[in-house]
Design an enzyme around this catalytic site. Structure first.
Site, mmCIF file in Angstrom:
data_model
loop_
_atom_site.group_PDB
_atom_site.id
_atom_site.type_symbol
_atom_site.label_atom_id
_atom_site.label_comp_id
_atom_site.label_asym_id
_atom_site.label_seq_id
_atom_site.Cartn_x
_atom_site.Cartn_y
_atom_site.Cartn_z
ATOM 1 N N MET A 79 -44.326 12.893 -19.110
ATOM 2 C CA MET A 79 -42.931 12.773 -19.549
ATOM 3 C C MET A 79 -42.424 11.340 -19.463
ATOM 4 S SD MET A 79 -42.012 15.633 -20.785
ATOM 5 C CE MET A 79 -40.206 15.557 -20.912
ATOM 6 N N SER A 109 -49.108 12.674 -16.184
ATOM 7 C CA SER A 109 -50.342 13.279 -16.702
ATOM 8 C C SER A 109 -51.454 13.425 -15.668
ATOM 9 C CB SER A 109 -50.875 12.605 -17.986
ATOM 10 O OG SER A 109 -51.473 11.354 -17.748
ATOM 11 N N ILE A 140 -48.358 19.390 -19.551
ATOM 12 C CA ILE A 140 -47.450 18.252 -19.407
ATOM 13 C C ILE A 140 -47.005 18.144 -17.955
ATOM 14 C CG2 ILE A 140 -45.161 17.386 -20.110
ATOM 15 C CD1 ILE A 140 -45.637 19.394 -22.620
ATOM 16 N N CYS A 141 -46.961 16.916 -17.436
ATOM 17 C CA CYS A 141 -46.318 16.680 -16.137
ATOM 18 C C CYS A 141 -45.596 15.344 -16.227
ATOM 19 C CB CYS A 141 -47.307 16.761 -14.974
ATOM 20 S SG CYS A 141 -48.464 15.387 -14.897
ATOM 21 N N ARG A 142 -45.334 14.725 -15.099
ATOM 22 C CA ARG A 142 -44.570 13.479 -15.132
ATOM 23 C C ARG A 142 -45.398 12.325 -15.678
ATOM 24 N NH1 ARG A 142 -43.034 8.971 -11.972
ATOM 25 N NH2 ARG A 142 -44.873 9.329 -10.714
#
Length: 101
Positions: A93, A69, A65-67
């Site tokens: 996110m 993708s 997961i990141c901000r």
């Protein structure tokens, strides 16, 4: 390059609500994570993934997961090349419909 498996934020939320045990790894920076993470996720910054390879087990699947993708996608390619089972949460996110902690 082999395709990366993905999961949508909605699918992930549903699995978590159903009590599924998942290995979530958030690869954002400290200040981003401070604004909220998915409950149960482990925080390992993208730049620190290579030195944390011993955390990962080749028998388990990890959801990254990141901000948005993009970074988590890069991490997925990197780990998949080394034989790990990975999945990228598309949209990151920014698209997460659930709660954060």
């Amino acid at each position: 390059m082999e395709e990366i498996q993905i999961i949508t934020p909605e699918e992930l939320k549903k699995k978590l609500e159903e009590g599924e045990k998942l290995e979530l790894v958030d690869v954002r920076e400290d200040e981003e994570v401070a604004q909220g993470m998915i409950q149960g996720a482990k925080h390992i910054r993208m730049g620190e993934i290579p030195v944390n390879l011993d955390y990962f087990d080749k028998d388990k699947e990890y959801i990254f997961i990141c901000r948005s993708s993009a970074r988590s996608g890069n991490v997925c390619y990197y780990l998949q090349e080394q034989g790990y089972k990975v999945r990228n949460m598309v949209g990151g996110m920014l698209a997460w419909p659930g709660e954060t902690e």
